[in-house]
Write an enzyme that holds these catalytic residues in place. Structure first.
Site: not given
Length: 795
Positions: A563-565, A568
């Protein structure tokens, strides 16, 4: 709205949508942001209309939840591109468009007169976006593949999941959807560049590269550490980063990366006589003893119920959340309090709920503009508009007397970003901005660098130290924001306001400021203060539960913070859209991206299937209800696999021929797609016996030459030596570090033909650009800098 006040960020743009596969979410994202998207469909309709699941489990071209999810905010016009008349209509529409998006086999549209070279002559301002498995150039440009092949060739499948089973793909085409978000970002970059150059350009998105950019740095790890990242199975990356069974049968995701969090877990939660020792307060020690730590943590979690563990952990600041199923997310108090699901009205399925926006934009909302269209619903009005709207006649700067674009011009040249981000999601977003020319100034706190922040994410940025907690630090940040365009921050909710650098304060310094916050759970709701990393987001949305083989235990699920990507990518697109809005209105805005909502936005089919049909998505491994064979198959070598995905009957016949037409392949059970799906287990076993005689790369090449979609299940080493990636300018970049030598990294995620971006600058040393920022930009004198240094505000 009046002409002087646009209704949405992109309502000045017209998009021609020629997608019919994995690229459909790109024009949908542009449509949600306000663009007028015209979807061209053949007389029989887009193939997705015939794909399950269907609303009410009643098959029909207007009831496919896949189509409805991917094609809202669009108009539909039936245009038969197999006829000369249809191609003439498409050319006329392209002449009147700002952006064209397509996902066809490379070369197909050129063969029928609708390629980039042909249409750009008719409309030099056209931004032509191609979303394909491997891009438009390179040895693999003509290779075929769907979601399974692009995931397998990205390195992500070999590196995540159950190490006792074959590699497993991500569900619901979420990686392809992230590639589409990046493609939409590329489209807006090209639109922005057009204001300077007067010309459109080609935007080339390889879903393989988009997925590589949305995963851990496997190329970097192989280049710098000589490590091939493989599936961890039940093992934790550092100890206490895993999915744990609780006393009530529920599961919890815990992610303890830093020493302070581990100390609280061991001493305040577990009160563990061994793990409480100081020796464990070292990340390296925990990495070397991760299996022992996980044994102790699992023993403890089995004595406490899941909700109690989450409540106790979050109360003292430990990242822990329950692992929910999709219905658990739909009915979660946080989801309901924030009214994430939006009410929509479809002409056939009627009232229904669908995932809301991934980003909440204050001035120019990201929201569906219309439900998914019926087949040909807008054909007449679109044909009429050809007569009413003249073709574009933009002039290049040289033709109108303006100056040409400066050397090394990039779409975001002249945009300055005050970067207050940490960890992964924020640095991913700001690196995407920096890649295309934004001057990203990473503002760091005084003191030690956060250990959990991967430095490869901060390439192409500047670094200064300005600590808002120290005397003069808040004012210093205000001064920098005053001469910036964008602020990106991912503090916990309320922290920026407490520091005096929240939006309300910063707006006083910069009235047209664009600011985006990236809280894990959002700025409101009952769990807004939850500390969360990517694993916690996956647990809450249901993604942890469904990303895996049905036979695999939950503690073997993916541990990479995907989910971080996702966040982003959505953040960079939102910033590009907000810049468009400000360009037209002079207004900035405040935006908020809750990482849990950004991830859930991609899982719309799963949630809609539950809301419409009561079906709770379960882990399906590599199973497909539209392809067979569709899996990864064992090959010669250690942990060696090749993905094969066959949909059409001609592809099946090509596979049979490539296998030497074995007698078993003539079995009537395998004569149809439905039969091959029904007898998947037997089919896969027989294919696996054949693939064992070849290496993955040889098998991929053999099958692709035969017209069968196939791809090596790549490792970081495979990516490092991939001649296709090496042939794509900027896909892999080499950086010569003073102390480490040359290290290779994943490069640009979107290829623009005129303004290709640059990802080859090393990450900055902390504070290395202090003098440029404080003296060159802010004009501070030596005495002022000395005083700030004495206060510990800058170092």
């Amino acid at each position: 709205m009046t002409q002087s006040q646009p209704a949405a960020a992109l309502d000045h743009l017209r998009v021609l949508d020629l997608t019919n596969g994995l690229g459909q979410m790109c024009p949908r994202a542009l449509g949600d942001l306000g663009a007028d998207v015209i979807k061209i469909e053949p007389p029989e309709g887009d193939p997705t209309r015939r794909m399950a699941p269907f609303a009410g489990d009643e098959p029909g071209p207007e009831r496919s939840l896949r189509f409805i999810h991917a094609n809202r905010s669009k108009r539909s016009a039936v245009v038969d591109l197999d006829t000369a008349e249809g191609r003439d209509i498409a050319r006329a529409l392209a002449e009147r468009a700002d952006i064209l998006v397509e996902d066809r086999q490379p070369g197909y549209l050129s063969r029928i007169g609708l390629g980039y070279e042909q249409l750009s002559k008719l409309n030099p301002a056209l931004v032509y976006v191609s979303v394909t498995p491997f891009g438009q150039t390179g040895p693999h440009a003509g290779c075929r593949g769907g979601d399974l092949v692009t995931q397998s060739t990205s390195g992500m499948m070999i590196a995540n999941g159950d190490d006792g089973m074959r590699p497993c793909m991500a569900p619901f085409e979420i990686t392809a959807q992230v590639g589409c978000v990046q493609a939409a970002f590329g489209a807006l970059l090209a639109v922005r560049a057009r204001r300077t150059t007067g010309r459109g350009q080609r935007v080339d998105v390889s879903l393989q590269e988009a997925t590589i950019s949305s995963a851990h740095p496997y190329i970097y790890r192989y280049s710098n550490e000589q490590v091939i990242t493989r599936r961890e199975g039940k093992r934790s990356p550092f100890g206490a980063v895993n999915t744990y069974l609780c006393a009530d049968g529920g599961y919890a995701n815990i992610s303890v990366y830093n020493d302070g969090h581990f100390a609280r877990l061991a001493r305040e939660i577990m009160d563990h006589p061994i793990l409480s020792d100081d020796m464990w307060m070292n990340r390296g020690v925990r990495r070397d003893n991760r299996e022992l730590i996980d044994t102790y943590v699992q023993e403890y979690t089995e004595t406490v119920e899941c909700d109690e563990l989450v409540e106790r952990g979050q109360r003292i600041g430990i990242p822990v959340t329950p692992v929910l199923t999709v219905d658990g997310f739909v009915h979660h108090p946080q989801t309901e309090a924030r009214e994430f699901f939006v009410e929509m009205e479809h002409p056939v399925i009627g009232a229904h709920r669908a995932p809301g926006p991934p980003v909440r934009m204050g001035a120019s909302p990201w929201q569906p503009t219309r439900p998914a269209p019926l087949l040909g619903q807008h054909t007449d009005e679109v044909m009429q508009e050809i007569n009413e709207i003249p073709p574009r006649r933009d002039e290049a700067p040289g033709e109108s007397g303006d100056s040409p674009a400066p050397p090394r011009f990039q779409p975001l040249s002249g945009v300055r970003v005050a970067d207050l981000t940490r960890a992964v999601a924020g640095p991913v977003a700001t690196r995407y901005l920096a890649t295309f020319g934004a001057e990203d100034i990473k503002i760091e706190e005084a003191g030690a660098q956060p250990a959990q922040e991967p430095q490869e994410l901060n390439r192409c940025k500047l670094s200064c130290i300005a600590d808002a907690r120290r005397p003069g630090g808040k004012e210093l940040i205000h001064d920098l924001v005053r001469v910036s365009d964008v602020v990106v921050e991912n503090f916990k909710p309320g922290v920026s306001d407490k520091l005096g650098i929240g939006y309300e304060e910063l707006c006083k310094a910069k009235p047209d400021l664009i600011m985006i916050a990236m809280p894990g759970m959002g700025n409101s709701g009952p769990i807004r203060d939850y500390l969360a990393y990517g694993q916690q987001v996956m647990g809450l949305t249901g993604l942890t539960h469904i990303w895996g083989h049905p036979e695999s235990s939950l503690d073997t699920r993916i541990k990479m913070p995907y989910p971080d990507f996702v966040a982003g990518s959505f953040t960079s697109l939102a910033v590009a859209a907000a810049l468009e809005w400000r360009e037209r209105t002079g207004e900035g805005q405040y935006m908020e991206i809750a990482q849990v909502e950004a991830t859930a936005h991609l899982m719309g089919v799963a949630y809609m299937d539950y809301l419409q049909n009561g079906r709770i998505a379960q882990p399906m491994g590599n199973f497909s209800d539209t392809h067979a064979p569709h899996d990864v198959y064992p090959c010669l070598g250690h942990d060696a696999w090749c993905a094969i995905e066959v949909g059409a009957d001609d592809q099946w016949q090509a596979l049979v021929s490539a296998m030497g037409s074995p007698q078993w392949a003539q079995d009537e059970r395998f004569a149809t797609l439905a039969g091959r799906i029904q007898h998947k287990a037997d089919l896969d076993a027989r294919i696996g016996e054949w693939t064992m005689g070849s290496t993955p790369r040889l098998l991929m090449n053999t099958l692709q030459r035969a017209g069968v979609p196939a791809g090596i299940v790549a490792s970081g080493e495979d990516l490092y030596y991939d001649n296709h990636l090496r042939s794509r300018p900027g896909a892999i970049v080499s950086i010569d570090h003073k102390d480490l030598g040359v290290i290779d990294y994943k490069g640009v995620n979107v290829h623009l033909s005129e303004t290709p971006g640059w990802a080859g600058d090393a990450n900055p040393v902390r504070g290395q650009d202090n003098m440029y920022v404080f003296m060159g930009i802010l004009g501070l004198d030596h005495d002022q800098i000395q005083q700030l240094a004495a206060n510990g505000t800058i170092t």
